[in-house]
Design an enzyme around this catalytic site. Structure first.
Site, PDB file in Angstrom:
ATOM      1  N   HIS A  74       6.299   1.882  11.158  1.00  0.00           N
ATOM      2  CA  HIS A  74       5.003   3.279  11.988  1.00  0.00           C
ATOM      3  C   HIS A  74       5.308   4.126  12.905  1.00  0.00           C
ATOM      4  O   HIS A  74       4.983   4.399  13.897  1.00  0.00           O
ATOM      5  CB  HIS A  74       4.889   1.176  13.192  1.00  0.00           C
TER       6      HIS A  74
ATOM      7  N   GLU B 151      -0.775 -15.045  14.402  1.00  0.00           N
ATOM      8  CA  GLU B 151      -1.410 -14.543  16.295  1.00  0.00           C
ATOM      9  C   GLU B 151      -2.618 -16.116  16.082  1.00  0.00           C
ATOM     10  O   GLU B 151      -3.457 -15.830  16.284  1.00  0.00           O
ATOM     11  CB  GLU B 151      -1.538 -13.381  15.368  1.00  0.00           C
TER      12      GLU B 151
ATOM     13  N   SER C 241       0.539  -1.046  -0.036  1.00  0.00           N
ATOM     14  CA  SER C 241       0.431  -0.025  -0.496  1.00  0.00           C
ATOM     15  C   SER C 241       1.217   1.564   0.114  1.00  0.00           C
ATOM     16  O   SER C 241       2.328   1.370   0.941  1.00  0.00           O
ATOM     17  CB  SER C 241      -0.594  -0.095   1.091  1.00  0.00           C
TER      18      SER C 241
HETATM   19  N1  GLN Z   1      -0.388  -5.507   1.488  1.00  0.00           N
HETATM   20  C1  GLN Z   1      -0.647  -4.928   2.519  1.00  0.00           C
HETATM   21  C2  GLN Z   1       0.180  -2.819   2.585  1.00  0.00           C
HETATM   22  O1  GLN Z   1       1.071  -2.942   1.935  1.00  0.00           O
HETATM   23  C3  GLN Z   1       0.175  -6.121   4.041  1.00  0.00           C
HETATM   24  C4  GLN Z   1      -0.581  -4.793   5.355  1.00  0.00           C
HETATM   25  C5  GLN Z   1      -0.040  -5.446   6.799  1.00  0.00           C
HETATM   26  O2  GLN Z   1       1.088  -6.918   6.445  1.00  0.00           O
HETATM   27  N2  GLN Z   1      -1.111  -5.867   7.667  1.00  0.00           N
HETATM   28  O3  GLN Z   1      -0.775  -2.653   3.372  1.00  0.00           O
END
Ligand code: GLN
Ligand code: ZN
Length: 758
Positions: A699, A610, A438
């Site tokens: 993050h 998880e 993304s």
């Molecule tokens: N392909 C997703 C993104 O890039 C992967 C997201 C994730 O690993 N939580 O948003």
């Protein structure tokens, strides 16, 4: 007479009132008094929802997290948060999230408490902190006020608290302190608490010890015996609650504790119920969690009654009934759902409906049959309708599943041979650069998606808007000099929802929110039927993106295990079967992409880890079917097609063999924050394929420098040969801003160029 009770009610409110109130308070839009009033009204409403019960839970309401509430009740507040201000609630928010107010001056901001998953749920709690200086003291005002409020409302209040052994077990020692050394002083405070509660005429306390469903070391088992021997002196009756799994080797321990009642999860541990009945002294109450507190399906009341009747005969008044665990993990009220398919809606029950089921069960068992016939009949209808519904069952899917063999999960050749073919085909430089999928989701694209959903934007205009964004993403990536490109995922709101909405067998609720942490809620999609893929889900976007560039375009999919773990799933077939169905649907998409000359395909398995069961002894079974499902989705391609996978939390020391067995050509993982320490396992385990250890912490808003990324890659090279390394961020970039991403990726490409020069 059967007694009915509840272990906990969702506190966010039917329309997420608590979430919105909290967020307003944090941004100074409402006062603390207003926040307290909203909270009080919510509690009142929720007790009202539960007023048919013999005992209602009190203390399950929390402004952020029930474990953090317990820390405050025990005065186990991190030193950095003490005395920041006189306002206790604000300090509480500071521990929860670093600051009480969005615009708070920095001197009042602290490091937020660590957050982690509550057992195998998607709820996150704030980890208690322990050290040599830990000094427990009773601060029960908050709980006591809630009890008084419930009593004033005429409720029979049963306070709910986390047991001392579980509380210690959940926490982290910040120095070398052995947590169990704190047990005696901790239990003393519980004794004081019970004395206070006795003054309020409390008859029963529910004391949660869910760690009883995990494998306990002998010293923790001893801790249980010591703790409850001390607590047994209290005049209040203790209902010890375990949930989320089976007791197994803790069964005789749990049954032998000097408590007054035991609650077990009769959904997950149904097979243990008779054993528990035999082991539990016959002066004690047995509470059976017969209504699933983790899922959204109606309970089969007739089947449950058939099973319960002899148990009731045996136990008589000692039998209590409840949901299997706190209802925190399901949405509040199905009545809000007016847009769900009416057939499917009839099969569901949220928190309010689950309590209604309990009431019916008790009425029948207590032979107060008047008025229940109609409700029982409608339950039977719904259960039967679901069992035989053509919406649920798709014979083509079942036939396909029956034909699945392990062969489907095998690549044509091993990695070494594939790597040769792929290297010739893609001709990528050393340290190839890529991203996880993304790109930033701007306001405009969110707006376009929203308008399209509301029917305010035509398909044509919507497609145009998305294509414009894809074009922009491709241009920027080319300009930055990345090697393997992505289309940027502008059309996706969420990586599971996007695919779920296009698969048969999935539905989406409007208000089915469940608290994930603090004010954050998620709305898991619901898998109700056999999964199939009516048509391709990503092909148009990806092939369009590929048409814009000569560089390889990576097709981007969510893997079957992640789809499963982030949805409410069927309870009428094993999870493994549902996962396999998902896996075949994804496989079809992979093969469609390949046919359209998309030769690099990434299948994200963000949530693979998880899904691990609570007991290690059950891990292998899970990994066997989960990895098999992944392999079937990914590995049907030719040697020339390069398969990538991505995983978020990469603490996979203990499952590295399973990860290697996925046999992805490339795996990208989250490692930057751990300073590549997570790669230590690669010294012991010879991971055979390519790997992209994240060098950019997505993050954080910080821009990683070229030097820092070069250094991280050099560390990685100590564990993995350079020719099998990729350079990429930790995860997707959708929550970041374009200006950050541009700078960070520029540096990332420079870092890779520098590495190549050496
Ligand atoms: N392909 C997703 C993104 O890039 C992967 C997201 C994730 O690993 N939580 O948003
Ligand atoms: Zn990720």
């Amino acid at each position: 007479m059967v007694t009915i009770h509840n272990l906990g009610f969702p506190r966010i409110g039917k329309h997420r009132e608590l979430k919105f109130a909290l967020e307003k308070y944090w941004s100074n839009a409402i006062s603390q008094d207003e926040l307290l009033q909203i909270a009080s009204a919510l509690r009142k409403q929720h007790w009202q929802n539960q007023n048919e019960l013999d005992w209602v839970p009190v203390g399950d309401f929390s402004f952020y997290d029930q474990v953090l509430d317990m820390s405050f009740l025990l005065d186990n507040v991190p030193k950095r948060a003490k005395n920041l201000s006189d306002n206790k609630l604000d300090n509480y928010f500071r521990v929860a999230r670093g600051r009480a107010f969005v615009n708070e001056s920095d001197c009042n901001c602290i490091k937020a408490g660590e957050m982690t998953k509550w057992f195998d749920t998607n709820y996150h709690y704030i980890v208690p902190e322990f050290s040599q200086e830990t000094n427990f003291a009773l601060q029960a005002q908050h709980l006591i006020a809630q009890i008084k409020q419930a009593q004033e409302q005429g409720m029979k209040a049963k306070p709910v608290i986390i047991g001392p052994v579980t509380y210690l077990w959940l926490g982290k020692s910040k120095d070398k302190t052995n947590k169990l050394d704190l047990l005696d002083s901790l239990v003393k405070v519980y004794v004081q608490l019970f004395n206070e509660l006795a003054k309020l005429n409390i008859e029963w306390i529910q004391i949660d010890e869910p760690i009883l469903v995990t494998e306990l070391e002998p010293d923790w088992q001893i801790a249980f015996k010591k703790t409850y021997a001390t607590l047994a002196d209290s005049s209040i009756k203790l209902l010890l609650a375990s949930y989320f799994g089976t007791l197994q080797d803790n069964l005789s321990l749990a049954c032998g504790l000097p408590i007054d009642g035991l609650h077990i999860d009769a959904i997950n541990a149904k097979d243990e119920v008779q054993l528990v009945i035999n082991s539990l002294p016959n002066s004690k109450v047995l509470s059976l969690g017969v209504v699933n507190g983790r899922n959204i399906w109606k309970t089969d009341l007739s089947a449950t009654l058939l099973w319960l009747e002899p148990i009731h005969q045996q136990l008589q008044d000692r039998l209590w009934l409840a949901p299997s665990c706190s209802l925190l993990h399901v949405p509040v009220d199905l009545d809000s759902e007016q847009e769900l398919d009416s057939d499917i809606r009839a099969w569901l029950g949220f928190a309010v409906q689950k309590l209604e089921e309990l009431r019916l069960l008790a009425q029948v068992l207590n032979q107060e049959q008047t008025g229940v016939t109609k409700e029982m009949a409608s339950n039977i209808d719904a259960i039967n309708a679901r069992k035989y519904s053509p919406l649920v069952h798709n014979s083509a899917v079942k036939e396909r599943i029956a034909k699945v063999n392990d062969e489907l999960g095998n690549r044509q050749s091993n990695y070494k041979s594939r790597a040769k073919v792929q290297s010739k085909k893609f001709n990528l430089p050393l340290y190839p650069t890529t991203t996880i999928g993304s790109f930033p989701q701007t306001l405009e694209i969110r707006q376009a998606r929203r308008d399209y959903k509301l029917g305010e934007l035509s398909t044509e205009k919507y497609t145009q808007a998305m294509r414009t964004e894809i074009r922009r993403c491709v241009k920027i990536q080319e300009y930055l000099g990345l090697d393997v490109l992505v289309h940027g995922e502008p059309e996706r709101n969420d990586m599971v929802e996007y695919f779920g909405q296009q698969l048969s067998g999935y539905v989406f609720s409007q208000f089915g929110w469940v608290q994930s942490y603090g004010s954050r809620c998620v709305k898991p999609p619901i898998i109700f039927g056999d999964i199939s893929r009516p048509k391709s889900m990503t092909l148009d976007w990806i092939t369009y993106a590929q048409s814009l560039t000569h560089k390889p375009m990576k097709g981007m999919l969510t893997g079957p295990v992640t789809m499963l773990n982030w949805s409410f799933v069927r309870d009428d077939q094993p999870r493994a079967t549902t996962c396999l169905q998902l896996s075949l649907a994804i496989r079809d998409e992979v093969l469609d992409l390949e046919k359209s000359n998309i030769n690099i395909i990434q299948i994200d398995e963000a949530a693979l880890r998880e899904g691990l069961p609570l007991r290690k002894s059950q891990w292998q079974t899970y990994l066997d079917w989960a990895i098999k499902a992944y392999r079937i989705s990914a590995n049907g391609v030719s040697n020339e097609t390069q398969i990538h996978t991505h995983m978020c939390y990469s603490e996979f020391n203990d499952i590295i063999e399973a990860i290697a067995h996925m046999d992805a050509d490339v795996i990208t993982i989250e490692t930057s924050r751990s300073n590549m320490e997570l790669l230590d396992i690669f010294d012991k385990f010879d991971y055979p394929n390519e790997i992209g250890p994240g060098v950019y912490d997505v993050h954080s808003p910080n821009i990683p420098s070229v030097a820092s990324m070069v250094e991280l890659m050099k560390k990685a090279e100590k564990h993995i040969p350079a020719k099998r390394l990729w350079v990429n961020p930790d995860c997707g970039l959708k929550t970041r801003h374009w200006d950050e991403v541009n700078l960070a990726l520029t540096n990332m490409v420079l870092a890779s160029q520098q590495l190549r020069k050496n």
